[in-house]
Design an enzyme around this catalytic site. Structure first.
Site, short mmCIF file in Angstrom:
data_model
loop_
_atom_site.label_atom_id
_atom_site.label_comp_id
_atom_site.label_asym_id
_atom_site.label_seq_id
_atom_site.Cartn_x
_atom_site.Cartn_y
_atom_site.Cartn_z
N PRO A 43 62.83 -36.54 -49.43
CA PRO A 43 62.31 -37.33 -50.53
C PRO A 43 61.54 -36.82 -51.58
O PRO A 43 61.48 -37.35 -52.85
CB PRO A 43 61.22 -38.15 -49.63
CG PRO A 43 61.91 -38.14 -48.20
CD PRO A 43 62.48 -36.73 -48.11
N ASP A 250 69.01 19.27 -22.98
CA ASP A 250 68.17 19.90 -22.05
C ASP A 250 67.39 19.11 -21.19
O ASP A 250 67.35 18.04 -21.68
CB ASP A 250 67.38 21.27 -22.65
CG ASP A 250 68.07 22.19 -22.77
OD1 ASP A 250 69.08 22.51 -22.23
OD2 ASP A 250 67.54 22.99 -23.45
N LYS A 272 67.85 22.87 -17.67
CA LYS A 272 67.57 24.23 -16.85
C LYS A 272 66.09 24.40 -16.80
O LYS A 272 65.16 23.99 -17.77
CB LYS A 272 68.06 25.61 -17.66
CG LYS A 272 69.58 25.55 -17.94
CD LYS A 272 69.96 26.74 -18.86
CE LYS A 272 69.54 28.01 -18.27
NZ LYS A 272 69.94 29.29 -19.19
N GLY A 303 64.58 21.45 -26.48
CA GLY A 303 63.22 21.24 -26.33
C GLY A 303 62.50 22.16 -27.37
O GLY A 303 62.86 23.52 -27.24
N GLY A 304 61.49 21.89 -27.93
CA GLY A 304 60.79 22.68 -28.86
C GLY A 304 61.50 23.14 -30.16
O GLY A 304 62.29 22.47 -30.84
N ASP A 305 61.61 24.55 -30.33
CA ASP A 305 62.27 25.38 -31.19
C ASP A 305 63.18 25.95 -30.72
O ASP A 305 62.96 26.76 -29.78
CB ASP A 305 61.54 26.12 -32.20
CG ASP A 305 62.42 26.62 -33.42
OD1 ASP A 305 62.24 26.27 -34.45
OD2 ASP A 305 62.55 27.59 -33.09
N THR A 333 57.31 23.79 -31.97
CA THR A 333 57.33 24.53 -30.73
C THR A 333 56.13 24.09 -30.16
O THR A 333 54.89 23.76 -30.74
CB THR A 333 57.37 25.90 -31.08
OG1 THR A 333 57.09 26.63 -29.74
CG2 THR A 333 56.17 26.30 -31.90
N MET A 387 55.96 28.93 -20.05
CA MET A 387 56.75 29.07 -18.77
C MET A 387 55.83 29.96 -17.85
O MET A 387 56.58 30.89 -17.32
CB MET A 387 58.18 29.44 -19.25
CG MET A 387 58.89 28.69 -19.97
SD MET A 387 60.44 29.25 -20.26
CE MET A 387 60.18 30.30 -21.79
N GLY A 415 51.73 18.42 -22.11
CA GLY A 415 52.42 17.41 -23.25
C GLY A 415 53.12 16.36 -22.61
O GLY A 415 54.06 16.78 -21.81
#
Length: 456
Positions: A43, A250, A272, A303-305, A333, A387, A415
């Site tokens: 309307p 990995d 690994k 993983g990382g660099d 890293t 490691m 982490g």
């Protein structure tokens, strides 16, 4: 209930919008670029709609006959009862209907749309959260090249020339795929001469056997995935994953990264860890070489660099020995990022002017310590060990034996994929016992030095 995202052609199809206010105008603008013949009935219709030549406006009440011949109907009035009646009428006749803000009466929902020329992407949360759909739409729009419309027009235009110049269907499909990727990566459209030259070069580099099998050299990209949460990967690394035809990955990779690979991408797990070897390094090298020789675009996700105790250099040497093109995309890293996430800087004026990254896992026996620990004790700065969780007690003892003060601050930081960290802090004398009491598991980063007591 989820809604399947059908794409339908509505160009020159009859569509009806019942309602003449702001919401009706919003829906009208969404369907306008798709060329439907839209009639708006209410309307009272706002001037913006009445002045738009794309719409036919009729200022009057809705009557049931208005839906006849419609491909779709949108009920966008402020009268809930009328909207429901329109929905019932449409469903009786099998007409697609959308009732604004009332999904129980909808035959279809409006997605959040991203439209750039021929590209249309729709995002829906099945009505659960339009805000999330809108946010995802904004993110997608930001990712698109700013020449998206030109790119799609170009890619459509080269299909016929490619069909004439490249007889083999599989070679042609690969050429078109790689050309599309070039346009997306470089945000540009090749000119006619470059296009023809690329077709000629491609045909020369891809040989055919008697069986029609394409034999061409692929390439490998070593990609650092960063550490912890998936969003620490670089943009270049993420784009490499999206282009991958084979993804070799990995442990310690956030699974969300794998979702960025295409549906057709072959994913090969070669994780690994110390004490648990899924694949030997020589076997991983062989996998990369095998798929690259098949002409595949291979991404080795680490993983990382890749070059920080990631054995990326060994993989690169193995590939180059077979004359396979290989590049590396650096990653963040864990030696720096994981301590930082816990508030520990690896350098700080007045406390540490250098840092030294050492792997505590050396080739040989599982409990052997890295060489040069005695020399590292004499060097001022922060020591970062990767490691090393499995022999933390032995590592701390040896450092103290070589003259490092038992009161030297120490921390062990883990982490997680959600971006959070868990840390244990102490001194070189008690850190191993504190970690044991905490129950912290590998992998984690060991930080020894004055900055290890900081918590920024």
């Amino acid at each position: 209930m989820a809604y399947f995202p059908f794409f339908i052609d509505i160009e020159n199809k009859k569509g009806l919008i019942v309602g003449g206010g702001r919401i009706a105008a919003h829906k009208a603008e969404k369907v306008k670029p798709f060329g439907a013949k839209i009639t708006i009935i209410a309307p009272d219709i706002m001037d913006k709609l009445k002045q738009d030549p794309a719409f036919m406006c009729e200022e009057r009440p809705f009557v049931p006959e208005d839906i006849e011949g419609c491909a779709f109907v949108i009920a966008a009035t402020d009268d809930r009862e009328l909207n429901h009646r329109i929905s019932a009428l449409c469903q009786e006749k099998g007409i697609l209907v959308n009732v604004v803000d009332d999904k129980d009466y909808c035959g279809f929902l409006f997605p959040s749309l991203v439209k750039e020329g021929k590209l249309t992407a729709g995002i829906s949360t099945a009505g659960a959260s339009p805000q999330i759909a809108a946010e995802l739409r904004s993110r997608m729009a930001r990712e698109l090249p700013n020449q998206m419309e030109e790119i799609l027009d170009y890619l459509e235009s080269i299909r016929e020339p490619a069909k004439k110049m490249i007889a083999d269907d599989r070679i042609r499909a690969r050429f078109l795929k790689e050309t599309a990727q070039l346009c997306m990566d470089e945000n540009r459209v090749p000119d006619e001469e470059e296009t023809r030259q690329r077709i000629r070069d491609y045909c020369q580099s891809a040989e055919q056997t008697g069986l029609g099998k394409i034999v061409s050299t692929g390439m490998v990209t070593l990609v650092g995935a960063g550490c912890g949460a998936y969003d620490l990967i670089t943009l270049r690394g993420l784009n490499a994953i999206r282009r991958a035809e084979v993804l070799v990955y990995d442990d310690l990779i956030d699974a969300r990264l794998l979702d960025h690979a295409s549906e057709s991408c072959e994913k090969i797990y070669v994780g690994k860890r110390i004490g648990v070897h899924s694949r030997e390094q020589e076997e991983i090298n062989a996998i990369l070489i095998e798929h690259a020789k098949k002409g595949k675009r291979v991404v080795r996700l680490k993983g990382g660099d890749p070059f920080v105790f990631g054995r990326g250099s060994e993989e690169m040497e193995a590939l180059k020995a077979k004359e396979i093109p290989v590049t590396e995309v650096p990653g963040i890293t864990s030696a720096i990022a994981v301590p930082a996430a816990a508030g520990i800087p690896v350098t700080h004026r007045g406390k540490s002017r250098s840092f030294h990254v050492v792997t505590a896992h050396t080739k040989g026996t599982a409990d052997s310590l890295p060489e040069g620990l005695k020399e590292l004790v004499a060097v001022e700065g922060t020591l970062v060990f990767l490691m090393g969780m499995h022999q933390l007690s032995k590592l701390a003892g040896r450092l103290m034996e070589y003259g490092k003060s038992p009161e030297t601050p120490a921390a062990v930081v883990q982490g997680n994929f959600d971006g959070k960290t868990v840390s244990v802090r102490g001194t070189l004398f008690d850190i191993a016992e504190k970690v044991k009491e905490s129950g912290m598991q590998s992998p984690a980063v060991i930080v020894i030095g004055e900055t290890a007591e900081m918590e920024l």
